[in-house]
Scaffold this motif. Sequence first.
Motif, PDB file in Angstrom:
ATOM      1  N   UNK A 184      -4.366  -0.236  -2.729  1.00 49.13           N
ATOM      2  CA  UNK A 184      -3.266  -0.996  -3.675  1.00 49.13           C
ATOM      3  C   UNK A 184      -3.941  -1.394  -5.041  1.00 49.13           C
ATOM      4  N   UNK A 185      -5.286  -1.723  -5.300  1.00 49.49           N
ATOM      5  CA  UNK A 185      -5.930  -2.117  -6.266  1.00 49.49           C
ATOM      6  C   UNK A 185      -5.669  -0.512  -7.306  1.00 49.49           C
ATOM      7  N   UNK A 186      -6.195   0.362  -6.823  1.00 49.30           N
ATOM      8  CA  UNK A 186      -6.004   1.568  -7.694  1.00 49.30           C
ATOM      9  C   UNK A 186      -4.584   1.807  -8.117  1.00 49.30           C
ATOM     10  N   UNK A 187      -3.735   1.694  -7.094  1.00 51.09           N
ATOM     11  CA  UNK A 187      -2.071   2.010  -7.741  1.00 51.09           C
ATOM     12  C   UNK A 187      -1.818   0.860  -8.880  1.00 51.09           C
ATOM     13  N   UNK A 188      -2.342  -0.232  -8.748  1.00 52.28           N
ATOM     14  CA  UNK A 188      -1.978  -1.289  -9.725  1.00 52.28           C
ATOM     15  C   UNK A 188      -2.812  -0.938 -10.924  1.00 52.28           C
ATOM     16  N   UNK A 189      -3.899  -0.471 -10.960  1.00 51.53           N
ATOM     17  CA  UNK A 189      -4.620  -0.073 -12.089  1.00 51.53           C
ATOM     18  C   UNK A 189      -3.955   1.019 -12.882  1.00 51.53           C
ATOM     19  N   UNK A 190      -3.423   1.981 -11.996  1.00 53.78           N
ATOM     20  CA  UNK A 190      -2.946   3.007 -12.668  1.00 53.78           C
ATOM     21  C   UNK A 190      -1.369   2.860 -13.208  1.00 53.78           C
ATOM     22  N   UNK A 191      -0.710   1.815 -12.691  1.00 50.75           N
ATOM     23  CA  UNK A 191       0.537   1.115 -13.174  1.00 50.75           C
ATOM     24  C   UNK A 191       0.373   0.510 -14.566  1.00 50.75           C
ATOM     25  N   UNK A 192      -0.685  -0.211 -14.685  1.00 49.30           N
ATOM     26  CA  UNK A 192      -1.111  -0.998 -15.540  1.00 49.30           C
ATOM     27  C   UNK A 192      -1.483  -0.058 -16.714  1.00 49.30           C
ATOM     28  N   UNK A 193      -2.424   0.848 -16.600  1.00 50.18           N
ATOM     29  CA  UNK A 193      -2.676   1.773 -17.651  1.00 50.18           C
ATOM     30  C   UNK A 193      -1.566   2.579 -18.262  1.00 50.18           C
ATOM     31  N   UNK A 194      -0.674   2.968 -17.328  1.00 51.17           N
ATOM     32  CA  UNK A 194       0.515   3.752 -17.542  1.00 51.17           C
ATOM     33  C   UNK A 194       1.277   3.143 -18.494  1.00 51.17           C
ATOM     34  N   UNK A 250       0.887  -1.143   0.044  1.00 51.74           N
ATOM     35  CA  UNK A 250      -0.023   0.025  -0.052  1.00 51.74           C
ATOM     36  C   UNK A 250       0.688   1.291  -0.009  1.00 51.74           C
ATOM     37  N   UNK A 251       1.906   1.250   0.749  1.00 52.10           N
ATOM     38  CA  UNK A 251       2.801   2.408   0.692  1.00 52.10           C
ATOM     39  C   UNK A 251       3.544   2.479  -0.478  1.00 52.10           C
ATOM     40  N   UNK A 252       3.783   1.681  -1.150  1.00 47.57           N
ATOM     41  CA  UNK A 252       4.686   1.542  -2.324  1.00 47.57           C
ATOM     42  C   UNK A 252       3.683   2.001  -3.321  1.00 47.57           C
ATOM     43  N   UNK A 253       2.581   1.654  -3.378  1.00 43.92           N
ATOM     44  CA  UNK A 253       1.269   2.412  -4.508  1.00 43.92           C
ATOM     45  C   UNK A 253       1.280   3.661  -4.304  1.00 43.92           C
ATOM     46  N   UNK A 254       1.154   4.361  -3.252  1.00 45.13           N
ATOM     47  CA  UNK A 254       1.269   5.751  -2.743  1.00 45.13           C
ATOM     48  C   UNK A 254       2.503   6.383  -3.471  1.00 45.13           C
ATOM     49  N   UNK A 255       3.707   5.814  -2.898  1.00 48.37           N
ATOM     50  CA  UNK A 255       4.937   6.143  -3.580  1.00 48.37           C
ATOM     51  C   UNK A 255       4.871   6.167  -5.050  1.00 48.37           C
ATOM     52  N   UNK A 256       4.454   5.025  -5.538  1.00 51.28           N
ATOM     53  CA  UNK A 256       4.256   5.096  -7.018  1.00 51.28           C
ATOM     54  C   UNK A 256       3.585   6.160  -7.862  1.00 51.28           C
ATOM     55  N   UNK A 257       2.434   6.519  -6.979  1.00 52.74           N
ATOM     56  CA  UNK A 257       1.603   7.473  -7.635  1.00 52.74           C
ATOM     57  C   UNK A 257       2.242   8.983  -7.866  1.00 52.74           C
ATOM     58  N   UNK A 258       3.207   9.073  -6.638  1.00 52.34           N
ATOM     59  CA  UNK A 258       3.651  10.381  -6.529  1.00 52.34           C
ATOM     60  C   UNK A 258       4.879  10.637  -7.627  1.00 52.34           C
ATOM     61  N   UNK A 259       5.771   9.096  -7.674  1.00 54.46           N
ATOM     62  CA  UNK A 259       7.096   9.183  -8.198  1.00 54.46           C
ATOM     63  C   UNK A 259       7.126   8.887  -9.605  1.00 54.46           C
ATOM     64  N   UNK A 260       5.998   8.495 -10.105  1.00 59.05           N
ATOM     65  CA  UNK A 260       6.066   8.283 -11.403  1.00 59.05           C
ATOM     66  C   UNK A 260       5.838   9.664 -12.419  1.00 59.05           C
ATOM     67  N   UNK A 261       5.176  10.557 -12.030  1.00 62.49           N
ATOM     68  CA  UNK A 261       5.056  12.008 -12.335  1.00 62.49           C
ATOM     69  C   UNK A 261       6.343  12.537 -12.259  1.00 62.49           C
ATOM     70  N   UNK A 262       6.954  12.450 -11.203  1.00 61.02           N
ATOM     71  CA  UNK A 262       8.255  13.151 -10.849  1.00 61.02           C
ATOM     72  C   UNK A 262       9.349  12.446 -11.779  1.00 61.02           C
ATOM     73  N   UNK A 263       9.371  11.382 -11.638  1.00 60.37           N
ATOM     74  CA  UNK A 263      10.386  10.654 -12.762  1.00 60.37           C
ATOM     75  C   UNK A 263      10.593  10.807 -14.065  1.00 60.37           C
ATOM     76  N   UNK A 264       9.384  11.055 -14.580  1.00 61.49           N
ATOM     77  CA  UNK A 264       9.215  11.272 -15.947  1.00 61.49           C
ATOM     78  C   UNK A 264       9.574  12.684 -16.324  1.00 61.49           C
ATOM     79  N   UNK A 265       8.960  13.720 -15.436  1.00 60.67           N
ATOM     80  CA  UNK A 265       9.442  15.015 -15.394  1.00 60.67           C
ATOM     81  C   UNK A 265      10.970  15.192 -15.521  1.00 60.67           C
ATOM     82  N   UNK A 266      11.548  14.452 -14.454  1.00 58.79           N
ATOM     83  CA  UNK A 266      12.956  14.320 -14.300  1.00 58.79           C
ATOM     84  C   UNK A 266      13.618  13.991 -15.601  1.00 58.79           C
TER      85      UNK A 266
END
Lengths: 323, 289
Positions: B148-158, B16-32
């Motif tokens: 967790x499920x929402x994070x996985x869904x976003x991960x899959x969609x992206x 669950x913590x990983x998914x929150x971190x994923x939602x935050x970091x995915x935007x940051x890393x691509x911008x980076x």
Amino acid sequence: MFYQTRAKNLTVLLVLGGLALYAVYGGYFAREIVVEIALLAMLAIALDLVAGYGGMISLCHGALFGIGAYLFGGLTALVGTPVWLATLAALAGTALFGWAVGAVTAGIGGIFFIMATLAFGQMAYVIVFEWRALGGDDGLAGIPRTDLAGIGLDTGDSLTFALLSLAALALSYTIAAIALRSSFGRTLTGIHANEERMRALGLNVRRHKAAAFALSAAIAGAAGLLAAQHTQYISPEYLVWTVSGEALIVVILGGIGTLAGPLVGAVVFVALEHVVARFTDYWHLVIGILLIAAVMAGGRGLYGEIERLLAPGPGTGKGGDGA
Amino acid sequence: MSGAEFWIVQALNGLQLSMLLFLLSVGLTVIFGLMHFVNLAHGALYMLGAYFGVAMVSATGQFWLALIVAPIGVMAVGMGLYQALIRHMRRQGPMNQVLVTFGLIFVLVDLVRILWGNVGLGISVPELLHGPVQLFGISYPAYRLFIILLGLAVMLALGLVLTRTAIGAMLRASVENAAMAATMGINVERLLLWVFALGCALAGLAGVIAAPVFSATPSMATDILIPTLIVVVVGGLGSLRGAVLGSLTVGFVQTFGAVLVPGLASLLIYALLAAILILRPQGLLPARQ
């Protein structure tokens, strides 16, 4: 390249003289503010030395400040070490930590260097925070001040301590200026300007960066141990990365790579903090806007702008004499 | 609770913590990776998302509406910041970007304190996700499972967008070599703006879904910032797979560290960061080899 110009002489003397007068003629509260400014200025000078002249933007200077404070506080309050020995140990200890950070991070550039220093600073913070013997998050109390009764000074007196802090600030500035004027400082500026070329010239860049970081750390540690003597109580909050961030703000507001700028920055920062706090709780809003404005305006800082007004001409386009 | 159940719960918490971190970091890393731009105010956008969510829920009582509207609000703020500040900071080097976005944290945090005060504000979980659910023979809060499920869904969609669509190909090309991509007719500037906007929206989304668990506080802005930056560095700049791996690493090290070596969990995280920076500065799975 660093030059101790007339403008720098004038600025440093005005700031030191002004603060001394404020301490002498102001009350207890004024003297507390003078100490606060002097110690913040020392920390900012330490940071400007590596950031402005060496291109090493450190986010662990708050931790260096805190390590100096904790080494001194721990040795005096817990072990009972004599003050002079604890002072030497605190300076040597922070210099050693700074040297290690400088040596390990020497190969890292740009934003990754900032992140690496952040990592080391935060590690120090977590260790101090969790270390029960050092008081953990409760902090550590009962730290003595230097006893200068032998030369007729009572450091318990607020005016004496304020003037001593100013003397420490003057000494820190002098040491930093001498270092920057020496071949050591010229080499450091050379690394900032073109690291590859310095390496090609046969310089051991890693060793040089580490040495510069050690010197900077010792000055930051000196500010920290004086802070510990000032409040006679220390807490892990000294080491958090936001303290390093504040030091960086002071350097930027004053003028990075100018060495005199951090003094101006510290005066403005502390003065603003107290003035703004009188009107509103939201002083971070003001400092945030000022920081953004300072960077957007070209990043020369207050001292850089003054210098540009005094000596308009070629070669003053970019702020500071760092590279 | 038996030993195995305890570890399953911890693993789910880590996820669950990983998914929150994923939602935050995915935007940051691509911008980076795409813009070489470091946005320290990303955590402040996460905080804004939480407060926008609180405001929406207290105004309408609709959690699901807040879940959509708050990220859009954060995206609008992000676009405004992009036009007003960040666009001008593009070629100014990492130092100035760090400073301006550091200043933005102060400004946004104090604006939130002015509007909503210092006290933490919670959102109540919607009826549907109220109770615990039975899973692998343990009971686990439904809402955390939803994260967790929402994070996985976003991960899959992206992942699908990035690997299966024309936009994704353009994005990968731009991260790989922006100048070359531009000469091939890709409007890199416009792509950047939309990626930035999406990153802001995802940070806002993370904020709303975090609000019922941690409640919205001004300190969210800086508390989440460091772990997110660590995810970006550990995973490697600009890559989705890096963000996934980085989030899982940091999320699990933090969660299990807190159980196994209480107090020193964050030390482990910083040691991990330092080790990566020294030994493998490009991160574990960088977009550019």
